[in-house]
Write an enzyme that holds these catalytic residues in place. Structure first.
Site, PDB file in Angstrom:
ATOM      1  N   ASP A   1       9.512 -12.839   7.167  1.00 12.92           N
ATOM      2  CA  ASP A   1      10.404 -12.220   7.133  1.00 12.92           C
ATOM      3  C   ASP A   1       9.720 -10.293   6.692  1.00 12.92           C
ATOM      4  O   ASP A   1      10.430  -9.129   6.495  1.00 12.92           O
ATOM      5  CB  ASP A   1      11.267 -12.023   5.553  1.00 12.92           C
ATOM      6  CG  ASP A   1      10.018 -12.219   4.419  1.00 12.92           C
ATOM      7  OD1 ASP A   1       8.557 -12.363   4.722  1.00 12.92           O
ATOM      8  OD2 ASP A   1      10.717 -12.663   3.415  1.00 12.92           O
TER       9      ASP A   1
ATOM     10  N   ASP B   1       7.226 -23.419   2.275  1.00 11.32           N
ATOM     11  CA  ASP B   1       8.310 -22.922   3.984  1.00 11.32           C
ATOM     12  C   ASP B   1       6.976 -22.037   4.007  1.00 11.32           C
ATOM     13  O   ASP B   1       6.616 -21.257   3.557  1.00 11.32           O
ATOM     14  CB  ASP B   1       9.388 -22.038   2.622  1.00 11.32           C
ATOM     15  CG  ASP B   1      10.541 -21.059   3.528  1.00 11.32           C
ATOM     16  OD1 ASP B   1      10.485 -21.685   5.246  1.00 11.32           O
ATOM     17  OD2 ASP B   1      10.638 -20.248   3.151  1.00 11.32           O
TER      18      ASP B   1
END
Length: 340
Positions: free
Chosen positions: A36, A147
């Site tokens: 992100d 993640d």
């Protein structure tokens, strides 16, 4: 008096031995992916006993010196995830990288800048290993979820990639999961190697067994962050003054080569810490526990994760605290935390 002192010494040794064994968590978990571009939660000051917060970069990719710079996922923010905090292959069976992490029974103070060796247990990468450093977390991550930061892996809830690189409003590809095929050439040049790694070496969200290990210096060099509460080396590593003595990339890897890749004595640094400054003992059910690594940390046993392997992480936002901010990253179906 001498006999009393000897008795105390023996007692102290036995007590220390009991404390030092069973200090490192290991268990089974899941992996997801995200990218992100936001400042990671471990990049804020005061999160954990570390040498320095995780390095961040400006919009142009230049390293920033201000650990309190506002995250790029916040309006007016100037701090972003550095492009070189992308995964790369060390060999056909070993890779290095970074991840947003949630280990059962622990907090960011325990895992920020710690490293974990993931042995993948499903998919085309079954049997391969990856060492990741925890640089982020996410309030929406499941227990024992890693993640992995992979360019093109999906922005999730928070998206600083549009501000930093001019990416589409929902990032490259799908908001959760990112690109489906290798269209890495559409990403900025600095992100393409890490994006290509996913298609050349990795697979979609494999399950994994994990174990806390020493951080390779190659990883620490990219984040500038290592634990102050250093642990003795995990299995597969020897003293920092000498090369690794056992397998890292595969079960047959020697000290001289990790599947045809050399790991030098200087490549061991920043041993991860598990509750190293904690006094309490936390035990979770359905866990496996490593007793081969010793430390002064209190014992924490990580439980099995209930998150399915089809989930890809993302981020959520938490409020500032006295210990700093937390920023988590995003991926397919899960969430990472972007702390402002």
């Amino acid at each position: 008096m001498a006999s009393i002192l000897r008795s105390f010494a023996v007692l102290a040794l036995l007590t220390t031995s009991a404390t030092l064994t069973n200090a490192v968590t290991s268990g089974s978990g899941t992996t997801t992916r995200y990218w992100d571009c936001c400042k990671g939660s471990c990049a804020w000051s005061g999160k954990a006993p570390v040498s320095a917060p995780v390095k961040t970069c400006g919009k142009d990719g230049s390293p920033l010196s201000d650990a309190n710079a506002k995250s790029g996922c916040e309006a007016g923010g100037s701090a972003y995830m550095c492009a070189d905090q992308s995964p790369w292959a060390v060999s056909d069976t070993l890779a290095y990288g970074f991840a947003a992490v949630n280990v059962v029974g622990q907090t960011e103070r325990d895992w920020c800048c710690s490293c974990y060796r993931l042995t993948f247990t499903s998919g085309s990468v079954k049997g391969k290993q990856m060492i990741v450093q925890a640089t982020n977390t996410g309030g929406d991550l499941g227990g024992n979820q890693f993640d992995i930061a992979i360019p093109g892996g999906g922005v999730g809830t928070f998206n600083a990639c549009t501000n930093q690189y001019g990416a589409p409003s929902k990032g490259w590809g799908k908001q959760y999961g990112g690109i489906d095929t290798n269209t890495c050439s559409s990403l900025p040049t600095a992100l393409q190697p890490g994006c290509n790694w996913r298609f050349d070496w990795f697979a979609d969200n494999p399950t994994a067994d994990f174990e806390l290990v020493a951080c390779p210096a190659e990883i620490v060099a990219k984040t500038g962050c290592s634990r102050n509460d250093k642990l003795p080396l995990a299995p597969g590593f020897s003293n920092p003054s000498s090369p690794p003595s056992a397998a890292v990339g595969s079960s047959t890897t020697s000290a001289q080569a990790v599947s045809s890749s050399t790991v030098s004595s200087s490549s061991l640094a920043g041993y991860g810490g598990a509750n190293a400054n904690s006094q309490s003992t936390t035990t979770q059910p359905s866990s496996t526990f490593s007793t081969s690594v010793i430390s002064n940390a209190s014992t924490t046993t990580a439980g099995s994760s209930s998150t399915t392997s089809s989930t890809v992480g993302s981020s959520d936002t938490s409020l500032p605290s006295s210990t700093g901010q937390a920023n988590e990253d995003e991926g397919d179906d899960g969430q990472d935390t972007c702390e402002l």
